[in-house]
Design a protein around this motif. Sequence first.
Motif, short mmCIF file in Angstrom:
data_model
loop_
_atom_site.label_atom_id
_atom_site.label_comp_id
_atom_site.label_asym_id
_atom_site.label_seq_id
_atom_site.Cartn_x
_atom_site.Cartn_y
_atom_site.Cartn_z
N UNK A 9 46.11 39.08 46.23
CA UNK A 9 46.05 40.32 45.47
C UNK A 9 46.46 40.13 44.03
N UNK A 10 47.51 39.33 43.81
CA UNK A 10 47.96 39.06 42.45
C UNK A 10 46.91 38.29 41.66
N UNK A 11 46.25 37.33 42.31
CA UNK A 11 45.21 36.55 41.63
C UNK A 11 44.04 37.44 41.23
N UNK A 12 43.63 38.30 42.15
CA UNK A 12 42.51 39.20 41.83
C UNK A 12 42.90 40.14 40.69
N UNK A 13 44.11 40.68 40.74
CA UNK A 13 44.57 41.58 39.67
C UNK A 13 44.67 40.87 38.33
N UNK A 14 44.99 39.58 38.36
CA UNK A 14 45.15 38.82 37.11
C UNK A 14 43.81 38.53 36.43
N UNK A 15 42.75 38.48 37.21
CA UNK A 15 41.43 38.19 36.65
C UNK A 15 41.20 36.75 36.27
N UNK A 16 42.05 35.82 36.72
CA UNK A 16 41.90 34.43 36.27
C UNK A 16 40.61 33.79 36.77
N UNK A 17 40.14 34.21 37.95
CA UNK A 17 38.90 33.63 38.46
C UNK A 17 37.67 34.31 37.88
N UNK A 18 37.84 35.49 37.26
CA UNK A 18 36.74 36.06 36.48
C UNK A 18 36.64 35.34 35.14
N UNK A 19 37.79 35.00 34.58
CA UNK A 19 37.79 34.28 33.30
C UNK A 19 37.26 32.86 33.47
#
Length: 280
Positions: A125-135
């Motif tokens: 959940x934290x990873x998705x909220x951070x957006x690092x994999x969208x970036x």
Amino acid sequence: MLTIPETLSVQADAAVHKADGLRSRGRFLLSGMLAGGYIGIGVVLMVSTAGPLVAAGDGLAKLVSGLVFGVALTLVVFAGADLVTSAMMVLPQGALMRTVGPWRAAATILATFAANLVGALVFAGLIVASGVLRANAAGGAMLSDMLAAKAHEGPIEMVVRGILCNVLVCLAIWMAARVRSDVAKIMLIFAAILAFISSGFEHVVANMTTYGIGLLTGDPNATWALFGGNLLWVGLGNLVGGALIIGLGYWVLGGSPRIPRSTPAEAPSRAEAREPAPID
């Protein structure tokens, strides 16, 4: 380096501490959650670094994946946390040596599994909220490709890949427990994890984060049914690899020792009683 019987004595003591940890449920839950998160760090690090290589068609992508994922188990061992895949070796060895009862060992494994799952999903959940994999579009694409590949694995494939994975993970923990040098421990952990990741085997806790991210981002290959099936079959494979092949195997090689529960296991000096791979 410790002998096999000496290492079994360390493992017997570690099994007692793991089982006794259930008496402090809050601390036990936190320790298991941290382990789930630490393995999740390895998953995100792997796709973030190897994803661009996969996108470029670079054949070194698998090697890089294996090299960086060793960070995850190193965090578990050196920071201190309860990971179910290593518990699948330690607790059965404790049961074989009679320092913990078999039902208590089984209950501790199940509780560790649940705590790892909670930690992995929170981390996802934290990873998705951070957006690092969208970036990092290539990293996100690699994770999506991993989910697509997992969706086409049958039960037998998942079980066997789980067995092979936890043979290597538990070998990492077992070998690290045999040596006193911290540098040697890290090298042994990285070597075993390199083999597991680069070969494409399946780790149930790593998959918790992978599927967690997929579920939260709406990936079509991440459904609750696929997630549940993966946890079941890969988890069973991990249990066979850890408990039977490494756990039972080295107990037999060590002379099948029995240590009465009322007599504390005499183990070499250890700095972290809760970990199967102690840090001197």
